[in-house]
Design a protein around this motif. Structure first.
Motif, PDB file in Angstrom:
ATOM      1  N   SER A  58       0.807  -1.229   0.000  1.00 44.03           N
ATOM      2  CA  SER A  58       0.000   0.000   0.000  1.00 44.03           C
ATOM      3  C   SER A  58       0.841   1.280   0.000  1.00 44.03           C
ATOM      4  O   SER A  58       0.552   2.208  -0.769  1.00 44.03           O
ATOM      5  CB  SER A  58      -0.953   0.002   1.198  1.00 44.03           C
ATOM      6  OG  SER A  58      -1.883  -1.039   1.096  1.00 44.03           O
TER       7      SER A  58
ATOM      8  N   LEU B 103       0.603   4.250  -2.926  1.00 47.69           N
ATOM      9  CA  LEU B 103       0.307   5.645  -2.618  1.00 47.69           C
ATOM     10  C   LEU B 103       1.412   6.574  -3.120  1.00 47.69           C
ATOM     11  O   LEU B 103       1.138   7.663  -3.630  1.00 47.69           O
ATOM     12  CB  LEU B 103       0.113   5.815  -1.107  1.00 47.69           C
ATOM     13  CG  LEU B 103      -1.188   5.220  -0.544  1.00 47.69           C
ATOM     14  CD1 LEU B 103      -1.132   5.163   0.989  1.00 47.69           C
ATOM     15  CD2 LEU B 103      -2.391   6.020  -1.002  1.00 47.69           C
ATOM     16  N   SER B 104       2.659   6.149  -3.002  1.00 50.18           N
ATOM     17  CA  SER B 104       3.785   6.954  -3.510  1.00 50.18           C
ATOM     18  C   SER B 104       3.735   7.048  -5.032  1.00 50.18           C
ATOM     19  O   SER B 104       3.985   8.114  -5.606  1.00 50.18           O
ATOM     20  CB  SER B 104       5.116   6.339  -3.070  1.00 50.18           C
ATOM     21  OG  SER B 104       5.248   6.363  -1.667  1.00 50.18           O
TER      22      SER B 104
ATOM     23  N   ARG C 205       1.058   9.488  -6.015  1.00 49.61           N
ATOM     24  CA  ARG C 205       1.478  10.881  -5.772  1.00 49.61           C
ATOM     25  C   ARG C 205       2.309  11.395  -6.943  1.00 49.61           C
ATOM     26  O   ARG C 205       2.074  12.502  -7.443  1.00 49.61           O
ATOM     27  CB  ARG C 205       2.276  10.951  -4.469  1.00 49.61           C
ATOM     28  CG  ARG C 205       2.765  12.357  -4.117  1.00 49.61           C
ATOM     29  CD  ARG C 205       3.683  12.307  -2.909  1.00 49.61           C
ATOM     30  NE  ARG C 205       4.268  13.604  -2.616  1.00 49.61           N
ATOM     31  CZ  ARG C 205       3.903  14.388  -1.610  1.00 49.61           C
ATOM     32  NH1 ARG C 205       2.954  14.001  -0.774  1.00 49.61           N
ATOM     33  NH2 ARG C 205       4.490  15.552  -1.401  1.00 49.61           N
TER      34      ARG C 205
ATOM     35  N   VAL D  20      -7.207   9.637  -8.232  1.00 51.23           N
ATOM     36  CA  VAL D  20      -6.242   9.458  -7.140  1.00 51.23           C
ATOM     37  C   VAL D  20      -6.869   9.881  -5.814  1.00 51.23           C
ATOM     38  O   VAL D  20      -6.656   9.236  -4.778  1.00 51.23           O
ATOM     39  CB  VAL D  20      -4.950  10.256  -7.429  1.00 51.23           C
ATOM     40  CG1 VAL D  20      -4.021  10.250  -6.208  1.00 51.23           C
ATOM     41  CG2 VAL D  20      -4.220   9.668  -8.639  1.00 51.23           C
TER      42      VAL D  20
ATOM     43  N   ALA E  32      -7.080   7.490  -2.567  1.00 51.34           N
ATOM     44  CA  ALA E  32      -6.523   7.888  -1.268  1.00 51.34           C
ATOM     45  C   ALA E  32      -7.605   7.897  -0.202  1.00 51.34           C
ATOM     46  O   ALA E  32      -7.394   7.437   0.927  1.00 51.34           O
ATOM     47  CB  ALA E  32      -5.883   9.275  -1.384  1.00 51.34           C
TER      48      ALA E  32
ATOM     49  N   PHE F 102      -8.557   4.429   1.238  1.00 53.81           N
ATOM     50  CA  PHE F 102      -7.658   3.880   2.254  1.00 53.81           C
ATOM     51  C   PHE F 102      -8.110   4.274   3.664  1.00 53.81           C
ATOM     52  O   PHE F 102      -7.853   3.545   4.634  1.00 53.81           O
ATOM     53  CB  PHE F 102      -6.228   4.359   2.022  1.00 53.81           C
ATOM     54  CG  PHE F 102      -5.431   3.485   1.094  1.00 53.81           C
ATOM     55  CD1 PHE F 102      -4.791   2.349   1.558  1.00 53.81           C
ATOM     56  CD2 PHE F 102      -5.311   3.802  -0.249  1.00 53.81           C
ATOM     57  CE1 PHE F 102      -4.055   1.535   0.713  1.00 53.81           C
ATOM     58  CE2 PHE F 102      -4.582   2.995  -1.108  1.00 53.81           C
ATOM     59  CZ  PHE F 102      -3.950   1.860  -0.634  1.00 53.81           C
TER      60      PHE F 102
ATOM     61  N   GLN G 229      -0.431   8.478   5.647  1.00 47.02           N
ATOM     62  CA  GLN G 229       0.116   8.655   4.298  1.00 47.02           C
ATOM     63  C   GLN G 229      -0.997   9.025   3.320  1.00 47.02           C
ATOM     64  O   GLN G 229      -0.807   9.864   2.430  1.00 47.02           O
ATOM     65  CB  GLN G 229       0.846   7.392   3.828  1.00 47.02           C
ATOM     66  CG  GLN G 229       1.558   7.591   2.487  1.00 47.02           C
ATOM     67  CD  GLN G 229       2.327   6.350   2.033  1.00 47.02           C
ATOM     68  OE1 GLN G 229       2.382   5.350   2.738  1.00 47.02           O
ATOM     69  NE2 GLN G 229       2.913   6.416   0.859  1.00 47.02           N
ATOM     70  N   SER G 230      -2.163   8.409   3.472  1.00 50.20           N
ATOM     71  CA  SER G 230      -3.306   8.745   2.620  1.00 50.20           C
ATOM     72  C   SER G 230      -3.735  10.195   2.829  1.00 50.20           C
ATOM     73  O   SER G 230      -4.054  10.904   1.868  1.00 50.20           O
ATOM     74  CB  SER G 230      -4.489   7.813   2.915  1.00 50.20           C
ATOM     75  OG  SER G 230      -4.132   6.468   2.719  1.00 50.20           O
TER      76      SER G 230
ATOM     77  N   LEU H 121      -1.395  12.481   1.097  1.00 46.94           N
ATOM     78  CA  LEU H 121      -1.676  12.509  -0.338  1.00 46.94           C
ATOM     79  C   LEU H 121      -2.870  13.424  -0.619  1.00 46.94           C
ATOM     80  O   LEU H 121      -2.871  14.183  -1.595  1.00 46.94           O
ATOM     81  CB  LEU H 121      -1.945  11.092  -0.855  1.00 46.94           C
ATOM     82  CG  LEU H 121      -2.292  10.955  -2.346  1.00 46.94           C
ATOM     83  CD1 LEU H 121      -1.264  11.644  -3.232  1.00 46.94           C
ATOM     84  CD2 LEU H 121      -2.413   9.473  -2.734  1.00 46.94           C
TER      85      LEU H 121
END
Length: 356
Positions: free
Chosen positions: A185, A189-190, A193, A206, A210, A213, A232-233, A236
């Motif tokens: 995951s 996500l990276s 981005r 996107v 995001a 999640f 992290q989500s 983003l």
């Protein structure tokens, strides 16, 4: 041509579509651009995860060529609209250049499909470094993950395929319970981005990925790891907000916070709400438009948001920033009092009473 993505393009159909192109008329690309659903179906045959992806390399090759022809047609249309240059040059040379571009597009689409197929079966994958993104140099030594990142950044058609792949993969219930979920995951996500930074048209999708999640739950991994993924989500989402998706991001969060206390759609605890609003205060700066006031009012006046921010756990420096920002809202309200709606004016007054 109006095939949904669940329908299969068999080789007979694909050959029939390609027949017109072999004569040199270049009609099929133009026709495909008029039928976005057909393009999505072809893209799905290359990029949908697992068994939804076409198994035959021959079928994939034909789909990739049709997509390349559609992209070529769109590029040529755009070029003809933006330029009045003389087209009276050597026709053979133009056809040669066109063929080179077609082959290049087809190759990138096929490579992107292969890389998606590889990384979805990995525990994790390496994403491209800033230096690699700057050079966009794909070598034979590049890992599958790095190749996928660079292809997505370099090619808009591949970027479209990548977000389609990520959306379908992440939305599957099996993904959140898989052994690779906690390690794959962060890589996805990276990748998203990077893709959204270079291709604005991918940002709405996107955003949806995001946001999805934030509703995930997995009892097999630690609470700390799940929180890290959600943070992290949220980063983003803040990144997308900075890129121009302000109203969409704030609207999505406000809607999520208005939902019932329990359920997968609302797996955001108070600490995550504070994390998001704290990040939001770091990137917000005056002046503020009436539209922004309305979007922020919906978010900040959601009961869950009020409870989270009025808590002693919300850092004092963030509380000061929030009060200062609401002061800006008051000035904005006065400046645009003839243009803002009564609902927005009421929201500003409510924020003043609640937080100041």
């Amino acid at each position: 041509l109006l095939y949904a993505e669940s329908k299969a393009f068999d080789n007979v159909m694909l050959d029939h579509l390609l027949e017109g192109e072999t004569s040199g008329n270049h009609n099929i690309g133009k026709i495909l651009t008029l039928h976005p659903l057909a393009i999505k179906g072809l893209l799905g045959h290359l990029y949908l995860p697992g068994s939804k992806r076409a198994a035959s390399e021959l079928t994939r090759s034909k789909c990739a060529r049709l997509l390349a022809l559609a992209v070529l047609s769109a590029e040529e249309t755009t070029s003809s609209l933006s330029s009045n240059s003389d087209n009276s040059g050597n026709g053979d040379v133009d056809e040669d250049k066109r063929k080179v571009r077609e082959d290049d597009l087809k190759s990138m689409l096929l490579d992107g499909s292969r890389m998606c197929e590889l990384v979805e079966n990995m525990v994790s994958f390496q994403v491209a470094s800033p230096k690699e993104l700057e050079n966009i140099n794909i070598t034979k030594d590049s890992s599958a993950g790095v190749k996928l990142c660079l292809l997505a950044v370099k090619s808009a058609p591949v970027a479209q395929g990548v977000v389609l792949w990520a959306e379908k993969l992440v939305m599957e219930s099996e993904f959140t319970t898989s052994a690779s979920y906690p390690t794959l995951s962060p890589c996805i996500l990276s990748l998203l981005r990077m893709t959204s930074q270079h291709h604005p048209f991918t940002r709405p999708t996107v955003l949806n990925i995001a946001s999805s999640f934030l509703g995930h739950s997995n009892t097999e991994i630690s609470f700390q790891k799940l929180t890290e993924l959600k943070e992290q989500s949220l980063r983003l989402l803040l990144f997308l907000l900075i890129q121009g998706e302000v109203v969409s991001v704030l609207g999505d969060m406000a809607t999520r916070l208005k939902k019932p206390t329990t359920g997968p759609e609302t797996n955001l605890d108070a600490s995550l709400i504070r994390y998001f609003v704290g990040g939001l205060l770091d990137v917000l700066a005056p002046p503020c438009s009436p539209i922004l006031l309305g979007a922020l009012g919906e978010l900040l006046m959601a009961p869950k948001c009020i409870d989270a921010l009025k808590s002693s756990y919300f850092p004092s420096d963030k509380t000061t920033k929030l009060k200062n920002m609401i002061g800006v809202f008051r000035v904005t309200k006065k400046k645009y009092e003839k243009h803002i709606t009564p609902a927005i004016a009421k929201a500003v007054d409510s924020m003043v009473v609640t937080y100041c």
